[in-house]
Write a protein that holds these residues in place. Structure first.
Motif, PDB file in Angstrom:
ATOM      1  N   VAL A  16     -47.238 -38.088  -0.246  1.00 46.33           N
ATOM      2  CA  VAL A  16     -48.008 -37.712   0.931  1.00 46.33           C
ATOM      3  C   VAL A  16     -47.263 -36.597   1.659  1.00 46.33           C
ATOM      4  N   THR A  17     -47.947 -35.466   1.828  1.00 41.46           N
ATOM      5  CA  THR A  17     -47.364 -34.328   2.532  1.00 41.46           C
ATOM      6  C   THR A  17     -48.002 -34.219   3.909  1.00 41.46           C
ATOM      7  N   PHE A  18     -47.163 -34.280   4.934  1.00 43.12           N
ATOM      8  CA  PHE A  18     -47.606 -34.139   6.319  1.00 43.12           C
ATOM      9  C   PHE A  18     -47.290 -32.720   6.777  1.00 43.12           C
ATOM     10  N   THR A  19     -48.270 -32.044   7.379  1.00 42.21           N
ATOM     11  CA  THR A  19     -48.086 -30.696   7.899  1.00 42.21           C
ATOM     12  C   THR A  19     -48.507 -30.684   9.361  1.00 42.21           C
ATOM     13  N   VAL A  20     -47.600 -30.237  10.225  1.00 37.22           N
ATOM     14  CA  VAL A  20     -47.853 -30.231  11.665  1.00 37.22           C
ATOM     15  C   VAL A  20     -47.570 -28.844  12.229  1.00 37.22           C
ATOM     16  N   PRO A  21     -48.600 -28.154  12.746  1.00 38.22           N
ATOM     17  CA  PRO A  21     -48.347 -26.870  13.401  1.00 38.22           C
ATOM     18  C   PRO A  21     -47.808 -27.119  14.805  1.00 38.22           C
ATOM     19  N   ALA A  22     -46.553 -26.754  15.032  1.00 36.11           N
ATOM     20  CA  ALA A  22     -45.919 -26.992  16.333  1.00 36.11           C
ATOM     21  C   ALA A  22     -44.847 -25.930  16.575  1.00 36.11           C
ATOM     22  N   GLU A  24     -43.767 -24.328  19.086  1.00 30.81           N
ATOM     23  CA  GLU A  24     -42.883 -24.471  20.245  1.00 30.81           C
ATOM     24  C   GLU A  24     -41.910 -25.638  20.112  1.00 30.81           C
ATOM     25  N   ALA A  25     -42.146 -26.524  19.163  1.00 32.59           N
ATOM     26  CA  ALA A  25     -41.324 -27.724  19.025  1.00 32.59           C
ATOM     27  C   ALA A  25     -39.983 -27.432  18.373  1.00 32.59           C
ATOM     28  N   ASP A  26     -39.001 -28.261  18.722  1.00 25.73           N
ATOM     29  CA  ASP A  26     -37.687 -28.172  18.093  1.00 25.73           C
ATOM     30  C   ASP A  26     -37.548 -29.184  16.965  1.00 25.73           C
ATOM     31  N   LYS A  27     -38.209 -30.359  17.144  1.00 24.19           N
ATOM     32  CA  LYS A  27     -38.041 -31.429  16.168  1.00 24.19           C
ATOM     33  C   LYS A  27     -39.342 -32.217  16.033  1.00 24.19           C
ATOM     34  N   VAL A  28     -39.754 -32.455  14.784  1.00 27.64           N
ATOM     35  CA  VAL A  28     -40.949 -33.243  14.490  1.00 27.64           C
ATOM     36  C   VAL A  28     -40.590 -34.250  13.407  1.00 27.64           C
ATOM     37  N   ALA A  29     -40.988 -35.507  13.624  1.00 24.97           N
ATOM     38  CA  ALA A  29     -40.783 -36.560  12.628  1.00 24.97           C
ATOM     39  C   ALA A  29     -42.077 -37.332  12.483  1.00 24.97           C
ATOM     40  N   VAL A  30     -42.236 -37.971  11.338  1.00 25.38           N
ATOM     41  CA  VAL A  30     -43.384 -38.857  11.135  1.00 25.38           C
ATOM     42  C   VAL A  30     -42.819 -40.276  11.075  1.00 25.38           C
ATOM     43  N   VAL A  31     -43.361 -41.154  11.922  1.00 24.68           N
ATOM     44  CA  VAL A  31     -42.881 -42.532  11.984  1.00 24.68           C
ATOM     45  C   VAL A  31     -44.057 -43.475  11.783  1.00 24.68           C
ATOM     46  N   LEU A  47     -40.811 -24.645   9.047  1.00 27.65           N
ATOM     47  CA  LEU A  47     -40.969 -23.453   8.210  1.00 27.65           C
ATOM     48  C   LEU A  47     -40.955 -22.202   9.078  1.00 27.65           C
ATOM     49  N   LYS A  48     -40.825 -21.037   8.455  1.00 25.12           N
ATOM     50  CA  LYS A  48     -40.749 -19.773   9.195  1.00 25.12           C
ATOM     51  C   LYS A  48     -41.991 -19.507  10.040  1.00 25.12           C
ATOM     52  N   ASN A  49     -43.143 -20.019   9.615  1.00 28.91           N
ATOM     53  CA  ASN A  49     -44.386 -19.779  10.359  1.00 28.91           C
ATOM     54  C   ASN A  49     -44.571 -20.742  11.539  1.00 28.91           C
ATOM     55  N   GLY A  50     -43.568 -21.594  11.795  1.00 25.15           N
ATOM     56  CA  GLY A  50     -43.636 -22.508  12.931  1.00 25.15           C
ATOM     57  C   GLY A  50     -44.252 -23.846  12.608  1.00 25.15           C
TER      58      GLY A  50
END
Length: 98
Positions: A16-22, A24-31, A47-50
């Motif tokens: 399962v691949t989770f993709t989150v456009p964020a 402005e964020a510094d850290k994103v996790a899936v829980v 990624l480079k595109n944010g």
């Protein structure tokens, strides 16, 4: 946000691949149920595109409640398979069916 499922023929798991456009964020996790709601080890890579992205192998034929943790704030994925009320959290969680 996006969720991509890839079922493996060789193992009883789904990638399962989770993709989150964020941007402005510094850290994103899936829980979620699959990791005892612990962000440690489930941080998505920026990624480079944010966009943040990560792939996890989850056992097939299961249902998992999950949320994203974006800079300390929980949010659901609008593309989840469905949503389910959680009395412990006092809110709806996204649900992933694999």
């Amino acid at each position: 946000m996006a969720i991509k499922k890839q079922y493996l023929k060789s193992k009883p798991v789904c990638k399962v691949t989770f993709t989150v456009p964020a941007e402005e964020a510094d850290k994103v996790a899936v829980v979620g149920d699959f990791n005892n709601w612990n962000p440690k080890g489930s941080t998505l890579k920026k990624l480079k595109n944010g966009t943040f992205k990560g792939t996890f192998e989850l056992p097939k034929e299961n249902t998992y409640e999950f949320r994203y943790l974006i800079d300390g704030s929980y949010t659901n994925d609008e593309e989840a398979d469905r949503f389910q009320w959680n009395d412990y959290a006092g809110t709806e969680n996204a649900v992933l069916e694999v």
